[in-house]
Design an enzyme around this catalytic site. Structure first.
Site, PDB file in Angstrom:
ATOM      1  CD1 TRP A   8       6.036  -7.284  -7.306  1.00  0.00           C
ATOM      2  CD2 TRP A   8       5.707  -4.522  -7.735  1.00  0.00           C
ATOM      3  NE1 TRP A   8       5.558  -6.144  -9.029  1.00  0.00           N
ATOM      4  CE2 TRP A   8       5.558  -4.866  -9.063  1.00  0.00           C
ATOM      5  CE3 TRP A   8       5.234  -2.799  -7.129  1.00  0.00           C
ATOM      6  CZ2 TRP A   8       5.344  -4.293 -10.067  1.00  0.00           C
ATOM      7  CZ3 TRP A   8       5.464  -2.384  -8.412  1.00  0.00           C
ATOM      8  CH2 TRP A   8       5.822  -2.877  -9.022  1.00  0.00           C
ATOM      9  CG  HIS A  42       8.644  -2.109   7.245  1.00  0.00           C
ATOM     10  ND1 HIS A  42       8.877  -1.798   5.844  1.00  0.00           N
ATOM     11  CD2 HIS A  42       7.590  -2.336   7.331  1.00  0.00           C
ATOM     12  CE1 HIS A  42       7.839  -2.411   5.007  1.00  0.00           C
ATOM     13  NE2 HIS A  42       7.164  -2.559   6.242  1.00  0.00           N
ATOM     14  CB  SER A  53      -0.631   3.071  -0.353  1.00  0.00           C
ATOM     15  OG  SER A  53      -0.471   1.143  -0.003  1.00  0.00           O
ATOM     16  CB  THR A  58       5.823 -10.147  -9.449  1.00  0.00           C
ATOM     17  OG1 THR A  58       6.844  -9.855 -10.528  1.00  0.00           O
ATOM     18  CG2 THR A  58       6.839 -11.291  -8.971  1.00  0.00           C
ATOM     19  CE  LYS A 109       0.589  -0.857   2.921  1.00  0.00           C
ATOM     20  NZ  LYS A 109       0.273  -2.276   2.645  1.00  0.00           N
ATOM     21  NE  ARG A 149       3.082   3.366  -4.285  1.00  0.00           N
ATOM     22  CZ  ARG A 149       1.905   2.685  -4.288  1.00  0.00           C
ATOM     23  NH1 ARG A 149       1.619   2.446  -2.652  1.00  0.00           N
ATOM     24  NH2 ARG A 149       1.252   2.844  -4.810  1.00  0.00           N
TER      25      ARG A 149
END
Ligand code: A3P
Length: 301
Positions: free
Chosen positions: A59, A114, A144, A233, A54, A136
């Site tokens: 992106w 991940h 999220s 994007t 997340k 993030r």
């Protein structure tokens, strides 16, 4: 999608179980092929996108794909994002594993993981592969991920927000602790070819960050191409694009009536979820765990 395949997917997901590798919670189907994943053979011209779930993986996948294609939007829409970029630590049965999909792919490949740094297949280091790590802030990541676990039938149900809050802090979520992940990759960034990028920075100034990523990848793009990439994007464009919004996946896998994959795309949505008391607990724990990490996350812009 072929109805027979949808049925098979639904059947697999009904039997969803979690396992663990070196204490990191992972889907059982990942643990079952762990030897294949750990022995994955990277190639010198691979590009790896690494994130805690997340953090903005999809992106970054689109940004990098378009950079490598010099902004050719038509070619970037050749396939859905999850087909273009194999996820090496996933085996979404009955579909091919990420390892098999990557092995079948021509170079140059864009790959996704991940995995926390200690579980990364060593061949990525041996081949000196360029890695883009997207980080993030934990509060928005938690929110999220909570909504994602509600809608993604390939992951365990998150329970209530209250329950999830404790689980996330304890690292008891798929792929483990956010803290260990960002710190582990942060420590490695000066020893390998790793570009450490913050989600918040991309949202604040996408042009600056896209340029930085292009430079890291050895691409000198014109302003016109940068314009195209920035536009294509943006959250709004990706939400409309069937190749990035996961609308091609059936609701037995991603039930977007529960929560959209491209949900909000903001910094600070945590303020709509965290109770005042949770924020106090979080901030205390955050300070302890992040002390000396040298990482500065922004929870608002
Ligand atoms: P939210 O749930 O906060 O909206 P990942 O791809 O790692 O699973 O991350 C998904 C998160 O990134 C979601 O966050 C999603 O909306 C956000 N995201 C995806 N594309 C984005 C974009 N173009 N701009 C901003 N956020 C984006």
């Amino acid at each position: 999608m072929d109805p027979e395949l949808v049925e098979k997917l639904a059947e697999e997901l009904k039997n969803l179980k979690m396992g663990a590798i070196q204490g990191i919670p992972l889907p059982e189907s990942t643990c079952d092929i762990w030897d294949q994943i750990y022995n994955f053979q990277a190639r010198e011209d691979d590009i790896l996108i690494s994130t805690f779930p997340k953090a903005g993986t999809t992106w970054m996948q689109e940004i990098v794909d378009l950079i490598m294609l010099n902004g050719d939007v038509e070619r970037s829409m050749r396939a859905p994002c999850f087909i273009k970029v194999p996820f090496i630590d996933l085996h979404p049965k009955p579909m091919p594993s990420g390892v098999d999909a990557a092995n079948a792919m021509k170079s140059p490949r864009l790959l996704k993981t991940h995995l926390p740094i200690q579980l990364l297949p060593p061949s990525f280091w041996e081949k000196n592969v360029k890695v883009i790590y997207v980080a993030r802030n934990a509060k928005d990541c938690m929110v999220s991920y909570f909504h994602f676990q509600r809608m993604n039938k390939g992951l365990p149900d998150p329970g209530t927000w209250n329950e999830y809050f404790s689980k996330f802090l304890a690292g008891d979520v798929p792929w483990g602790s956010w803290f260990d992940h960002v710190i582990g990759w942060g420590k490695a960034k000066d020893q390998h070819q790793i570009l450490y990028v913050f989600y918040e920075d991309i949202l604040e100034d996408p042009r600056r960050e896209i340029r930085k990523i292009s430079t890291f990848l050895g691409k000198d793009l014109t302003e016109e191409v940068l314009d195209t990439i920035q536009h294509h994007t943006s959250f709004a464009s990706m939400k409309e694009n069937p190749m990035t919004n996961f609308s091609v996946l059936p609701s037995v896998v991603f039930d977007q009536s529960i929560s959209a994959f491209l949900r909000k795309g903001k910094v600070g949505d945590w303020k709509n979820h965290f109770l005042v008391s949770q924020n106090i607990v979080f901030d205390e724990e955050y300070e302890q765990k992040m002390e000396g990490s040298g990482l500065n996350f922004r929870t608002g812009l």
